[in-house]
Design a protein around this motif. Structure first.
Motif, PDB file in Angstrom:
ATOM      1  N   ARG A 138      31.418  12.641 -31.216  1.00 19.13           N
ATOM      2  CA  ARG A 138      31.288  13.362 -29.946  1.00 19.13           C
ATOM      3  C   ARG A 138      32.304  14.488 -29.825  1.00 19.13           C
ATOM      4  N   ARG A 139      33.439  14.355 -30.493  1.00 21.97           N
ATOM      5  CA  ARG A 139      34.505  15.346 -30.375  1.00 21.97           C
ATOM      6  C   ARG A 139      34.632  16.233 -31.601  1.00 21.97           C
ATOM      7  N   THR A 140      33.643  16.152 -32.478  1.00 21.54           N
ATOM      8  CA  THR A 140      33.669  16.968 -33.694  1.00 21.54           C
ATOM      9  C   THR A 140      32.351  17.721 -33.769  1.00 21.54           C
ATOM     10  N   ARG A 141      32.211  18.743 -32.952  1.00 24.96           N
ATOM     11  CA  ARG A 141      30.957  19.492 -32.852  1.00 24.96           C
ATOM     12  C   ARG A 141      31.031  20.846 -33.563  1.00 24.96           C
ATOM     13  N   PHE A 142      32.250  21.385 -33.693  1.00 24.37           N
ATOM     14  CA  PHE A 142      32.392  22.718 -34.277  1.00 24.37           C
ATOM     15  C   PHE A 142      33.451  22.703 -35.381  1.00 24.37           C
ATOM     16  N   CYS A 143      33.245  23.548 -36.364  1.00 28.20           N
ATOM     17  CA  CYS A 143      34.108  23.619 -37.538  1.00 28.20           C
ATOM     18  C   CYS A 143      35.482  24.163 -37.169  1.00 28.20           C
ATOM     19  N   ARG A 149      28.761  25.606 -36.072  1.00 29.82           N
ATOM     20  CA  ARG A 149      28.251  24.320 -35.611  1.00 29.82           C
ATOM     21  C   ARG A 149      28.192  23.324 -36.773  1.00 29.82           C
ATOM     22  N   LEU A 150      28.477  22.065 -36.460  1.00 27.46           N
ATOM     23  CA  LEU A 150      28.478  21.013 -37.467  1.00 27.46           C
ATOM     24  C   LEU A 150      27.198  20.194 -37.411  1.00 27.46           C
ATOM     25  N   GLU A 151      26.819  19.687 -38.561  1.00 26.61           N
ATOM     26  CA  GLU A 151      25.659  18.804 -38.681  1.00 26.61           C
ATOM     27  C   GLU A 151      26.110  17.522 -39.364  1.00 26.61           C
ATOM     28  N   LEU A 152      25.737  16.374 -38.799  1.00 25.82           N
ATOM     29  CA  LEU A 152      26.130  15.096 -39.378  1.00 25.82           C
ATOM     30  C   LEU A 152      25.309  14.790 -40.621  1.00 25.82           C
ATOM     31  N   ILE A 158      29.910  12.150 -42.396  1.00 26.47           N
ATOM     32  CA  ILE A 158      30.391  13.488 -42.747  1.00 26.47           C
ATOM     33  C   ILE A 158      29.787  14.482 -41.769  1.00 26.47           C
ATOM     34  N   ALA A 159      30.601  15.440 -41.301  1.00 30.72           N
ATOM     35  CA  ALA A 159      30.101  16.549 -40.502  1.00 30.72           C
ATOM     36  C   ALA A 159      30.250  17.816 -41.334  1.00 30.72           C
ATOM     37  N   ARG A 160      29.123  18.450 -41.658  1.00 29.28           N
ATOM     38  CA  ARG A 160      29.142  19.636 -42.520  1.00 29.28           C
ATOM     39  C   ARG A 160      28.854  20.887 -41.696  1.00 29.28           C
ATOM     40  N   CYS A 161      29.668  21.908 -41.921  1.00 30.80           N
ATOM     41  CA  CYS A 161      29.512  23.164 -41.194  1.00 30.80           C
ATOM     42  C   CYS A 161      28.261  23.898 -41.691  1.00 30.80           C
ATOM     43  N   GLU A 167      33.345  20.537 -45.071  1.00 25.51           N
ATOM     44  CA  GLU A 167      33.032  19.167 -44.688  1.00 25.51           C
ATOM     45  C   GLU A 167      34.183  18.554 -43.905  1.00 25.51           C
ATOM     46  N   HIS A 168      33.845  17.801 -42.863  1.00 33.02           N
ATOM     47  CA  HIS A 168      34.830  17.155 -42.011  1.00 33.02           C
ATOM     48  C   HIS A 168      34.535  15.651 -42.011  1.00 33.02           C
TER      49      HIS A 168
END
Length: 307
Positions: A138-143, A149-152, A158-161, A167-168
């Motif tokens: 919820r708190r990791t929406r943007f790179c 914008r990030l995509e799970l 993993i959240a990828r820009c 990758e986050h």
């Protein structure tokens, strides 16, 4: 080593250290990492899966009696989609999903600390995992590199820009928590926001470029001005409030008079008898609740001193 029909090895029960009794570690799911990239396998598991529904406040869906209400994938409909794969319990998959993306409703909500007391260990451990992951999502929406914008990906791990492809990964904050003794007494401190007379062991976050033992010595000195000579690791506890990992230590220290500087309201040496009375619920001294590794560290020190 045990294996399923497909040859994949399943985890063995871990040998545990001297600490016991605290929450969020018993009966963990098999995280089945290999399934996170297997969309077809996750879709096949979904109809019979159990799904933890977590709201924006980190509360889990419960029935009117406060028991876990984890619908099946079939009850929720569709497929895994936006759900996060938590792992397997036997042949049943467990997922977590945010309440704001499902139509399913529940008559009650459950807070994680209360769940640790009221639910089966396996359910509260899965809840802890789910709460930490969804809080990060919820708190990791943007790179943080380019602002894109990030995509799970990988079933929520993993959240990828979408812009720079960075990758986050889920954030885990390591913190030491330590039972400090001068050989006969235990060092306890209290924060001003705690209930009256509640004391606990010293804790603090690890800083970059610092070993865990160095963190122990630094945090104890900063908070109490007591000098640590040696520290030994005893065990750990995930603490998803929102995403810490508590690393439990015992430490030998000089019998310095504690002095606080604002981070703690008070710090004091406590005798074996005082700690024993507090563990029995007697006397004026109150300790950390049983669900915490802090309480386990205190109880471990008391057992050693009275053995």
């Amino acid at each position: 080593m045990p294996a399923d029909a497909g040859g994949a090895r399943t985890p063995l029960p871990l040998q545990t250290g001297p600490l016991s009794g605290f929450s969020f570690v018993a009966e963990p799911l098999d995280r089945a990492d290999a399934l996170r990239d297997d969309a077809r396998a996750l879709a096949a598991l979904w109809p019979q899966a159990r799904v933890l529904v977590i709201d924006a406040d980190g509360l889990a869906y419960a029935d009117r009696h406060g028991e876990l209400l984890a619908p099946t994938g079939e009850q929720l409909g569709g497929g895994p989609g936006l759900a996060t794969f938590l792992g397997l319990r036997g042949e049943v998959a467990w997922f977590a999903i945010s309440a704001d993306v499902v139509a399913f409703q529940a008559p009650g909500r459950m807070e994680l600390r209360q769940a640790a007391s009221d639910w089966a260990h396996a359910d509260s451990t899965a809840f802890a995992q789910a709460r930490a992951l969804l809080h990060w999502q919820r708190r990791t929406r943007f790179c943080t590199v380019c602002g894109g914008r990030l995509e799970l990906r990988r079933a929520g791990y993993i959240a990828r820009c979408l812009q720079c492809r960075a990758e986050h990964y889920p954030r885990v904050d390591p913190a030491v928590i330590v039972a400090v003794s001068d050989g006969t007494r235990l060092l306890l401190g209290r924060q001003a926001a705690w209930p009256a007379q509640r004391y606990s062991v010293v804790a603090g976050f690890v800083e970059p470029g610092e070993s865990l033992e160095q963190t122990v010595a630094r945090e104890v000195l900063e908070e109490t001005q007591v000098r640590v000579r040696a520290a030994r690791y005893l065990g750990s506890q995930p603490w998803p409030f929102p995403g810490a990992l508590m690393l439990g230590f015992e430490a030998d220290a000089e019998p310095d008079e504690p002095r606080v500087n604002g981070e703690l309201e008070d710090a004091r040496w406590c005798s074996v008898d005082e700690v024993g009375a507090a563990l029995r619920g007697e006397g004026e001294l109150l300790l950390s609740p049983p669900l915490s590794i802090a309480r386990a560290l205190i109880a471990h020190w008391h057992r050693k001193m009275t053995a």
